[in-house]
Design a protein around this motif. Structure first.
Motif, PDB file in Angstrom:
ATOM      1  N   GLY A  13       7.797   0.535  -7.131  1.00  0.00           N
ATOM      2  CA  GLY A  13       7.352   1.691  -6.369  1.00  0.00           C
ATOM      3  C   GLY A  13       5.982   2.178  -6.811  1.00  0.00           C
ATOM      4  N   ALA A  14       5.762   2.198  -8.119  1.00  0.00           N
ATOM      5  CA  ALA A  14       4.456   2.617  -8.634  1.00  0.00           C
ATOM      6  C   ALA A  14       3.364   1.663  -8.183  1.00  0.00           C
ATOM      7  CB  ALA A  14       4.502   2.690 -10.163  1.00  0.00           C
ATOM      8  N   TYR A  15       3.678   0.387  -8.193  1.00  0.00           N
ATOM      9  CA  TYR A  15       2.694  -0.610  -7.735  1.00  0.00           C
ATOM     10  C   TYR A  15       2.413  -0.456  -6.244  1.00  0.00           C
ATOM     11  CZ  TYR A  15       0.638  -5.105  -6.533  1.00  0.00           C
ATOM     12  OH  TYR A  15      -0.184  -6.081  -6.042  1.00  0.00           O
ATOM     13  N   LEU A  16       3.453  -0.160  -5.475  1.00  0.00           N
ATOM     14  CA  LEU A  16       3.294   0.032  -4.035  1.00  0.00           C
ATOM     15  C   LEU A  16       2.331   1.177  -3.739  1.00  0.00           C
ATOM     16  CD1 LEU A  16       4.035  -0.396  -1.061  1.00  0.00           C
ATOM     17  CD2 LEU A  16       6.092   0.982  -1.451  1.00  0.00           C
ATOM     18  N   VAL A  17       2.481   2.283  -4.449  1.00  0.00           N
ATOM     19  CA  VAL A  17       1.594   3.433  -4.250  1.00  0.00           C
ATOM     20  C   VAL A  17       0.151   3.052  -4.566  1.00  0.00           C
ATOM     21  CG1 VAL A  17       1.015   5.745  -5.077  1.00  0.00           C
ATOM     22  CG2 VAL A  17       3.399   5.137  -4.652  1.00  0.00           C
ATOM     23  N   THR A  18      -0.058   2.368  -5.680  1.00  0.00           N
ATOM     24  CA  THR A  18      -1.402   1.975  -6.084  1.00  0.00           C
ATOM     25  C   THR A  18      -2.009   0.984  -5.103  1.00  0.00           C
ATOM     26  OG1 THR A  18      -0.752   2.257  -8.386  1.00  0.00           O
ATOM     27  CG2 THR A  18      -2.783   1.043  -7.975  1.00  0.00           C
ATOM     28  N   LEU A  19      -1.207   0.032  -4.668  1.00  0.00           N
ATOM     29  CA  LEU A  19      -1.688  -0.969  -3.730  1.00  0.00           C
ATOM     30  C   LEU A  19      -2.134  -0.326  -2.425  1.00  0.00           C
ATOM     31  CD1 LEU A  19      -2.053  -4.008  -3.210  1.00  0.00           C
ATOM     32  CD2 LEU A  19       0.266  -4.044  -2.304  1.00  0.00           C
ATOM     33  N   SER A  20      -1.358   0.623  -1.949  1.00  0.00           N
ATOM     34  CA  SER A  20      -1.722   1.326  -0.726  1.00  0.00           C
ATOM     35  C   SER A  20      -2.992   2.146  -0.914  1.00  0.00           C
ATOM     36  CB  SER A  20      -0.567   2.235  -0.289  1.00  0.00           C
ATOM     37  OG  SER A  20      -0.867   2.899   0.912  1.00  0.00           O
ATOM     38  N   ALA A  21      -3.134   2.763  -2.086  1.00  0.00           N
ATOM     39  CA  ALA A  21      -4.314   3.590  -2.358  1.00  0.00           C
ATOM     40  C   ALA A  21      -5.589   2.767  -2.390  1.00  0.00           C
ATOM     41  CB  ALA A  21      -4.138   4.329  -3.683  1.00  0.00           C
ATOM     42  N   THR A  22      -5.500   1.529  -2.859  1.00  0.00           N
ATOM     43  CA  THR A  22      -6.697   0.716  -3.027  1.00  0.00           C
ATOM     44  C   THR A  22      -6.915  -0.298  -1.916  1.00  0.00           C
ATOM     45  OG1 THR A  22      -5.450  -0.866  -4.403  1.00  0.00           O
ATOM     46  CG2 THR A  22      -6.604   0.907  -5.537  1.00  0.00           C
ATOM     47  N   SER A  23      -5.923  -0.488  -1.043  1.00  0.00           N
ATOM     48  CA  SER A  23      -6.014  -1.583  -0.088  1.00  0.00           C
ATOM     49  C   SER A  23      -5.868  -1.167   1.364  1.00  0.00           C
ATOM     50  CB  SER A  23      -4.947  -2.644  -0.413  1.00  0.00           C
ATOM     51  OG  SER A  23      -5.077  -3.086  -1.739  1.00  0.00           O
ATOM     52  N   GLY A  24      -5.526   0.073   1.638  1.00  0.00           N
ATOM     53  CA  GLY A  24      -5.471   0.521   3.010  1.00  0.00           C
ATOM     54  C   GLY A  24      -4.095   0.498   3.643  1.00  0.00           C
ATOM     55  N   PRO A  25      -3.981   1.040   4.855  1.00  0.00           N
ATOM     56  CA  PRO A  25      -2.668   1.240   5.477  1.00  0.00           C
ATOM     57  C   PRO A  25      -1.941  -0.042   5.862  1.00  0.00           C
ATOM     58  CG  PRO A  25      -4.440   1.815   6.995  1.00  0.00           C
ATOM     59  CD  PRO A  25      -5.079   1.603   5.661  1.00  0.00           C
ATOM     60  N   ARG A  26      -2.653  -1.042   6.351  1.00  0.00           N
ATOM     61  CA  ARG A  26      -1.973  -2.266   6.789  1.00  0.00           C
ATOM     62  C   ARG A  26      -1.338  -2.999   5.608  1.00  0.00           C
ATOM     63  NH1 ARG A  26      -5.761  -6.052   9.869  1.00  0.00           N
ATOM     64  NH2 ARG A  26      -3.784  -7.163  10.165  1.00  0.00           N
ATOM     65  N   VAL A  27      -2.089  -3.108   4.518  1.00  0.00           N
ATOM     66  CA  VAL A  27      -1.554  -3.774   3.325  1.00  0.00           C
ATOM     67  C   VAL A  27      -0.408  -2.965   2.730  1.00  0.00           C
ATOM     68  CG1 VAL A  27      -2.098  -4.491   0.962  1.00  0.00           C
ATOM     69  CG2 VAL A  27      -3.695  -4.983   2.809  1.00  0.00           C
ATOM     70  N   GLY A  28      -0.582  -1.642   2.675  1.00  0.00           N
ATOM     71  CA  GLY A  28       0.464  -0.790   2.125  1.00  0.00           C
ATOM     72  C   GLY A  28       1.737  -0.856   2.938  1.00  0.00           C
ATOM     73  N   ALA A  29       1.623  -0.814   4.259  1.00  0.00           N
ATOM     74  CA  ALA A  29       2.802  -0.878   5.116  1.00  0.00           C
ATOM     75  C   ALA A  29       3.501  -2.225   4.998  1.00  0.00           C
ATOM     76  CB  ALA A  29       2.410  -0.621   6.569  1.00  0.00           C
ATOM     77  N   ALA A  30       2.729  -3.297   4.932  1.00  0.00           N
ATOM     78  CA  ALA A  30       3.323  -4.630   4.787  1.00  0.00           C
ATOM     79  C   ALA A  30       4.065  -4.753   3.465  1.00  0.00           C
ATOM     80  CB  ALA A  30       2.234  -5.702   4.895  1.00  0.00           C
ATOM     81  N   ALA A  31       3.460  -4.224   2.403  1.00  0.00           N
ATOM     82  CA  ALA A  31       4.112  -4.263   1.094  1.00  0.00           C
ATOM     83  C   ALA A  31       5.404  -3.448   1.107  1.00  0.00           C
ATOM     84  CB  ALA A  31       3.158  -3.721   0.029  1.00  0.00           C
ATOM     85  N   ALA A  32       5.375  -2.285   1.760  1.00  0.00           N
ATOM     86  CA  ALA A  32       6.575  -1.450   1.851  1.00  0.00           C
ATOM     87  C   ALA A  32       7.701  -2.175   2.569  1.00  0.00           C
ATOM     88  CB  ALA A  32       6.239  -0.144   2.578  1.00  0.00           C
ATOM     89  N   LEU A  33       7.363  -2.872   3.634  1.00  0.00           N
ATOM     90  CA  LEU A  33       8.385  -3.616   4.380  1.00  0.00           C
ATOM     91  C   LEU A  33       8.907  -4.812   3.568  1.00  0.00           C
ATOM     92  CD1 LEU A  33       6.886  -3.552   7.985  1.00  0.00           C
ATOM     93  CD2 LEU A  33       8.770  -2.186   7.054  1.00  0.00           C
ATOM     94  N   GLY A  34       8.067  -5.340   2.674  1.00  0.00           N
ATOM     95  CA  GLY A  34       8.546  -6.407   1.798  1.00  0.00           C
ATOM     96  C   GLY A  34       9.661  -5.929   0.891  1.00  0.00           C
ATOM     97  N   VAL A  35       9.500  -4.729   0.338  1.00  0.00           N
ATOM     98  CA  VAL A  35      10.545  -4.140  -0.511  1.00  0.00           C
ATOM     99  C   VAL A  35      11.802  -3.866   0.304  1.00  0.00           C
ATOM    100  CG1 VAL A  35      11.150  -2.197  -2.005  1.00  0.00           C
ATOM    101  CG2 VAL A  35       8.819  -3.105  -2.027  1.00  0.00           C
TER     102      VAL A  35
END
Length: 208
Positions: free
Chosen positions: A23-45
């Motif tokens: 979860g912590a990584y997901l937040v950081t990834l979204s903060a540094t990579s934008g909405p599309r990457v963050g949403a895709a990562a969230a759906l992966g989990v």
């Protein structure tokens, strides 16, 4: 059906809301990579949560009992992977800071949405606790009518949707954080702080 729906939602939120290293990584990834990457990562989990819920409904009770003795090894392996990810976060943040990049979110990462989905999917798959958790929920719910195929499908879909909604909320929080800290120094501090949190959570995962 209503009982299966409620049980699935509660189970999905129950496994998703406690924020761990992923979860912590997901937040950081979204903060540094934008909405599309963050949403895709969230759906992966969320995909893994839905998958493990389905496995539990289809007979994961016996499987989860066999996996349980190896949970300690799996936790240590997961912790190692998370530590590697934390190192990758730090290295990337330092490289970007040294270049004094001012790129907006989504332009300073090599991760595409597909890659982000795959990375978070793989990280979450390494946590057997999720399968054991859903197996216990299914066993407890069989007396309440979770034994039929239709109710099983409702339970799995509800668990997936609950997990997906929470993971997307985390990604949205990360996106907001990224917009507030758009400068190179602010994003460096954010990433380094998140990496420290990830390391601490990984150590707890290995020891737990």
């Amino acid at each position: 059906m209503t009982g299966a729906l409620v049980a699935g939602l509660l189970a999905g939120y129950g496994i998703a809301i406690p924020i761990g290293a992923v979860g912590a990584y997901l937040v950081t990834l979204s903060a540094t990579s934008g909405p599309r990457v963050g949403a895709a990562a969230a759906l992966g989990v969320a995909t893994v949560d839905g998958l493990y819920a389905a496995v539990a409904v289809l007979g994961g009770t016996a499987l989860s009992s066999r996996i349980a003795p190896y949970a300690g090894v799996a936790h240590r392996l997961a912790a190692l992977v998370v530590l590697v990810v934390a190192g990758w976060l730090v290295a990337g943040a330092i490289r970007r800071y040294r270049r004094h990049t001012t790129a907006t979110a989504g332009r300073d990462t090599a991760l595409t949405p597909v890659r982000a989905y795959a990375v978070l999917l793989g990280m979450t798959l390494l946590n057997p606790t999720t399968l054991v958790y859903f197996g216990a929920v299914v066993v407890g719910g069989q007396a309440g009518g979770l034994g039929g195929p239709a109710t099983g499908v409702v339970f799995v879909v509800a668990a997936f949707l609950a997990s997906a909604s929470w993971q997307l909320l985390l990604a949205a929080g990360g996106l907001l954080l990224g917009r507030l800290l758009t400068g190179p120094r602010g994003r460096l501090v954010t990433t380094l702080g998140a990496a420290v949190v990830v390391v601490v959570l990984a150590i707890r995962l290995a020891l737990g």
